[in-house]
Enzyme design. Structure first.
Site, short mmCIF file in Angstrom:
data_model
loop_
_atom_site.label_atom_id
_atom_site.label_comp_id
_atom_site.label_asym_id
_atom_site.label_seq_id
_atom_site.Cartn_x
_atom_site.Cartn_y
_atom_site.Cartn_z
N LYS A 17 -5.87 8.45 -19.68
CA LYS A 17 -6.00 8.97 -21.12
C LYS A 17 -4.77 8.69 -21.90
O LYS A 17 -4.47 7.64 -22.19
CB LYS A 17 -6.34 10.53 -20.91
CG LYS A 17 -7.10 10.94 -19.79
CD LYS A 17 -8.65 10.31 -19.97
CE LYS A 17 -9.38 10.64 -18.73
NZ LYS A 17 -10.99 10.32 -18.82
N TYR A 24 -11.85 20.03 -15.72
CA TYR A 24 -12.57 18.65 -15.70
C TYR A 24 -13.79 18.69 -14.50
O TYR A 24 -13.42 18.78 -13.32
CB TYR A 24 -11.55 17.78 -15.49
CG TYR A 24 -12.18 16.40 -15.30
CD1 TYR A 24 -13.13 15.85 -16.22
CD2 TYR A 24 -12.09 15.53 -14.31
CE1 TYR A 24 -13.86 14.72 -16.29
CE2 TYR A 24 -12.46 14.43 -13.80
CZ TYR A 24 -13.63 14.00 -14.91
OH TYR A 24 -14.02 12.69 -14.71
N ARG A 27 0.81 -1.12 0.02
CA ARG A 27 0.19 0.01 0.14
C ARG A 27 0.87 1.42 0.11
O ARG A 27 0.53 2.31 -0.40
CB ARG A 27 -0.86 -0.07 1.17
CG ARG A 27 -2.24 1.02 0.94
CD ARG A 27 -2.96 0.98 2.13
NE ARG A 27 -2.44 1.78 3.26
CZ ARG A 27 -2.43 1.20 4.52
NH1 ARG A 27 -2.88 -0.06 4.96
NH2 ARG A 27 -1.57 1.75 5.33
C1 LIG Z 1 -8.35 16.85 -17.95
C2 LIG Z 1 -8.88 15.56 -16.79
N1 LIG Z 1 -8.13 15.51 -15.69
C3 LIG Z 1 -8.57 14.54 -15.04
C4 LIG Z 1 -9.44 13.44 -15.28
C5 LIG Z 1 -9.75 12.53 -13.84
O1 LIG Z 1 -9.13 11.29 -14.24
P1 LIG Z 1 -9.48 9.73 -13.99
O2 LIG Z 1 -10.74 9.68 -14.48
O3 LIG Z 1 -8.32 8.93 -14.28
O4 LIG Z 1 -9.80 9.89 -12.53
C6 LIG Z 1 -9.83 13.43 -16.25
C7 LIG Z 1 -11.17 12.42 -16.63
O5 LIG Z 1 -11.74 12.45 -17.64
C8 LIG Z 1 -9.90 14.46 -17.40
O6 LIG Z 1 -10.23 14.48 -18.48
#
Ligand SMILES: Cc1ncc(COP(=O)(O)O)c(C=O)c1O
Length: 381
Positions: free
Chosen positions: A204, A106, A54
């Site tokens: 992503k 986001y 962990r």
């Molecule tokens: C620009 C951006 N930051 C952060 C995140 C969050 O990432 P996660 O889905 O891996 O938790 C996303 C998810 O779509 C995103 O598009």
């Protein structure tokens, strides 16, 4: 003097996953370390340098070091998701600490900040993405511990000048943290522009195949702030599984190829549809008409990314109809994978969304660009 041999190009580091082979079998691909616990020596020490998974796992090492090298960072830390990585920066603060975050970002992280972190004691305030003056005056007034920027920012791809924001952060004593998910470490290196921490949803582009949820932070300094964040990860337990870390390293081996192709396809599509009468806006930082184009051209190199949005003159129903008629693009949320995705963003974000109802977000993949252009054309009817 450093030579190319000492500092390979990012493409070489990525393709080879740093090029390490293990001592035992000399394999080119690292093993997956599934052990949750590690043996102590008779004297109570841990000769393997690990205690419990962990806190850390050897399967993270190569992926973290590759991201750190690509970001020109001192260190990087994997998390179980981008949300967990972003949240760790704020969970390392104390109740009463102030933080400035952009109005347009986001949406799920904005929601967490306003509906979870703020009621639990963080003084979260919003600034306008496109106004450095607004950021500067709020930072001077609030003296935030953290300034968060996202560039390009979901879903209109607003661009924030990282170097200018870093100057404001330095002046006001804030940590500057950058969500650079859309830019990837190949197009922008926020730490080189003065940021302190960079965050990627590794779900992503870094992984790139829609089959791993992961996040990462990379830091300019291995300092007390970084050690607090490490504590948040280990004690909070938002750790990545070893198989996911292995898949992430595997995905990153083609990062440069995928990002280059996505940028090329996105630019061709943006230019093709820029003046199409069905669209009121084609939002892509690579277009001269995009308000962030000049700053993007300064702080992004090698392309403007694979993300764009289109706004339909016909309004919300026209946007939904357009999305419904797409055949090559898959209608799904998320971004940064090899396949192209489209979504009517406002309906995913739900009540309270800041996203225009006539907007469809497009994540451009690595398919043949002719098929993508033809698909958009047929969907416009
Ligand atoms: C620009 C951006 N930051 C952060 C995140 C969050 O990432 P996660 O889905 O891996 O938790 C996303 C998810 O779509 C995103 O598009």
């Amino acid at each position: 003097m450093a030579t190319d041999r000492d500092a390979p190009h990012p493409e070489t580091m990525a393709a080879q996953g740093l090029g390490r082979v293990t001592e035992t079998f000399r394999e080119i691909v690292p093993p997956i370390h599934t052990s949750t616990t590690y043996e102590r020596a008779e004297d109570g020490t841990y000769p393997g340098g690990r205690v419990y998974s962990r806190a850390d796992n050897p399967s993270y090492d190569q992926a973290e070091q590759l991201i750190a090298r690509l970001e020109n960072a001192k260190a990087a830390m994997l998390f179980s998701s981008g949300q967990a990585a972003s949240g760790a920066v704020f969970n390392a603060l104390m109740p009463g600490d102030a933080a400035l975050v952009p109005r347009n970002m986001y949406w799920a992280f904005r929601k967490w900040l306003l509906e979870f972190a703020k009621p639990r004691g963080l003084a979260i305030d919003l600034y306008e993405n496109t106004s450095l003056d607004d950021l500067a005056s709020k930072a001077r007034a609030l003296k935030p511990r953290v300034i968060w920027i996202e560039t390009p920012a979901n879903p209109t791809w607003d661009i924030t000048d990282i170097a200018a924001a870093a100057q404001i952060a330095r002046e006001t004593g804030a940590t500057l943290a950058v969500d650079s998910t859309v830019a990837t470490p190949l197009l922008t290196r926020p730490l080189d522009l003065g940021a302190d921490i960079v965050m990627h949803s590794a779900t992503k582009y870094l992984n790139g195949h829609s089959d791993v949820i992961a996040g990462v932070l990379a830091t300019a300094a291995d300092d007390e702030r970084w050690q607090k964040i490490r504590y948040v990860r280990g004690a909070g337990g938002a750790v990545l599984g070893p198989f996911e870390a292995w898949l992430l390293l595997r995905g990153m081996r083609t990062l440069h190829l995928r990002v280059a192709r996505a940028c090329e396809n996105a630019m061709a599509i943006a230019k093709h549809f820029e003046l199409h009468p069905a669209f009121s806006h084609v939002l892509y930082p690579g277009l001269a008409l995009h308000p962030g184009h000049a700053v993007a051209s300064r702080q992004m190199s090698g392309g403007y990314g694979g993300m764009m949005s289109v706004r339909l003159r016909g309004g919300e129903q026209a946007a939904k109809d357009f999305a419904a008629r797409l055949r090559v693009f898959k209608r799904a949320t998320s971004l940064g994978s090899v396949e192209s995705l489209a979504e009517h963003r406002a309906s995913v974000e739900g009540p309270g969304t800041l996203c225009p109802a006539d907007l469809v977000r497009l994540s451009i993949g690595v398919e043949h660009v002719g098929d993508l252009i033809a698909d958009i054309e047929q969907a416009l009817g």
